[in-house]
Design an enzyme around this catalytic site. Structure first.
Site, short mmCIF file in Angstrom:
data_model
loop_
_atom_site.label_atom_id
_atom_site.label_comp_id
_atom_site.label_asym_id
_atom_site.label_seq_id
_atom_site.Cartn_x
_atom_site.Cartn_y
_atom_site.Cartn_z
N SER A 1 0.81 -1.21 0.00
CA SER A 1 0.00 0.00 0.00
C SER A 1 0.85 1.26 0.00
O SER A 1 0.30 2.37 -0.05
CB SER A 1 -0.93 0.01 1.22
N GLU B 1 -5.18 -0.17 -7.64
CA GLU B 1 -4.13 0.71 -8.15
C GLU B 1 -3.06 -0.15 -8.81
O GLU B 1 -2.57 -1.11 -8.19
CB GLU B 1 -3.49 1.52 -7.02
N HIS C 1 -2.31 -2.95 -6.08
CA HIS C 1 -2.80 -2.61 -4.74
C HIS C 1 -4.33 -2.71 -4.67
O HIS C 1 -5.05 -1.89 -5.22
CB HIS C 1 -2.34 -1.20 -4.35
N ASN D 1 -3.63 6.29 -0.67
CA ASN D 1 -3.07 6.45 0.67
C ASN D 1 -2.26 7.73 0.82
O ASN D 1 -2.12 8.25 1.93
CB ASN D 1 -2.22 5.23 1.04
#
Length: 292
Positions: A120, A153, A141, A191
């Site tokens: 992540s 992702e 991800h 994130n």
């Protein structure tokens, strides 16, 4: 572009069992490997329970559970990955652990196999350089809970080949996911934006701007978020959040990404959120009780 006829997944935790679940449900045979047999047993039970829930809601056809479970083979030996076209690493968010896994895994893979990391936050170029196949290494991800969250992702490292990106993109779409391309910068897109917001909520808690209930209610009702930031932090896992923030802080060198000291204290105490039973809320009560 490789056709993924068999998928490998390393790690039978929350993310790994979710990836195996969705892949098997989409018709892809899966090999799920973990060093801990008890974790594999728990993962298969979780997948079965989640498939039951989907069947009862009518979101998957009757009989789909049995077919999906029949596509999953589980074990503790990395040699099980020998025939896999793509292996997704879904181990804990720790760079040294991931590199150790790759060192054990790569000799077991066929030369043309693609290797993806579900990290992540950790740079894909750096992880890929620790393998024997940086051109066939990519970030893939997924988001928790994998069966419900639609996003993946895809992160290209400096050496990642076009065919590798095409392979994982096609697989993700077959699994019913929407792909967004992210550049290889710490924490990627989601994130990079989300974790500083959660961290700021923890600073607000530490500084007494509001208590747990006030902060979560404020963001749910004032910003129309489905979960408050402290509740979401518990759901993500406070150790995972702390790891991502450290990667952001170290990778970008900007003090705005400094992990909140209160977050560090909760992690040191083993209060990691839902998975440990206690974080910003105590989950031994119903409804959960704020711990601060």
């Amino acid at each position: 572009m490789a056709d993924v006829k068999k998928l490998g997944v390393i790690g039978a935790g929350l993310m790994g069992n979710g990836i195996a679940h969705v892949a098997a449900l989409s018709g892809v045979p899966v090999v799920l490997v973990d060093i801990n047999q008890a974790a594999l047993d728990k993962a298969l039970a979780t997948i079965g329970k989640n498939l039951d829930r989907q069947e009862s809601k009518g979101s998957i056809p009757a009989g789909a559970k049995g077919e999906a479970l029949g596509r999953i083979a589980a074990g503790t030996d990395y040699k099980l990955f020998a025939e896999c076209d793509l292996v997704i690493e879904a181990a804990t968010e720790n760079e040294e652990i991931k590199k150790k896994i790759f060192g054990t895994l790569c000799p077991q893979l066929k030369p043309e196999a693609v290797l993806a990391s579900n990290t992540s936050s950790i740079p894909i170029t750096r992880l890929g350089a620790a393998t024997d196949r940086p051109g066939r290494f990519v970030g893939m991800h997924f988001f928790n809970p994998v069966p419900m969250m639609k996003l993946v992702e895809v992160i290209r490292g400096l050496a990642t080949e076009d065919a590798t990106v095409a392979t994982v993109t096609t697989l993700a779409e077959r699994m019913g996911k929407t792909v967004v391309a992210a550049a290889d910068y710490p924490a990627f897109v989601v994130n990079r934006i989300l974790c500083p917001m959660l961290n700021e909520a923890i600073f607000a808690l530490m500084e007494g701007v509001g208590d747990v209930r006030a902060i979560d209610a404020g963001m749910k009702l004032g910003a129309n978020h489905p979960m408050g930031p402290l509740e979401l932090s518990d759901f993500v896992g406070l150790d995972t959040l702390y790891s991502v923030l450290k990667v952001l802080h170290e990778g970008l060198g900007d003090p705005k990404y400094r992990p909140c000291p209160l977050l560090a204290k909760y992690v040191e105490a083993g209060w990691l959120g839902r998975k440990s039973g206690k974080g910003f809320y105590d989950y031994s009560t119903n409804p959960p009780t704020p711990t601060r």
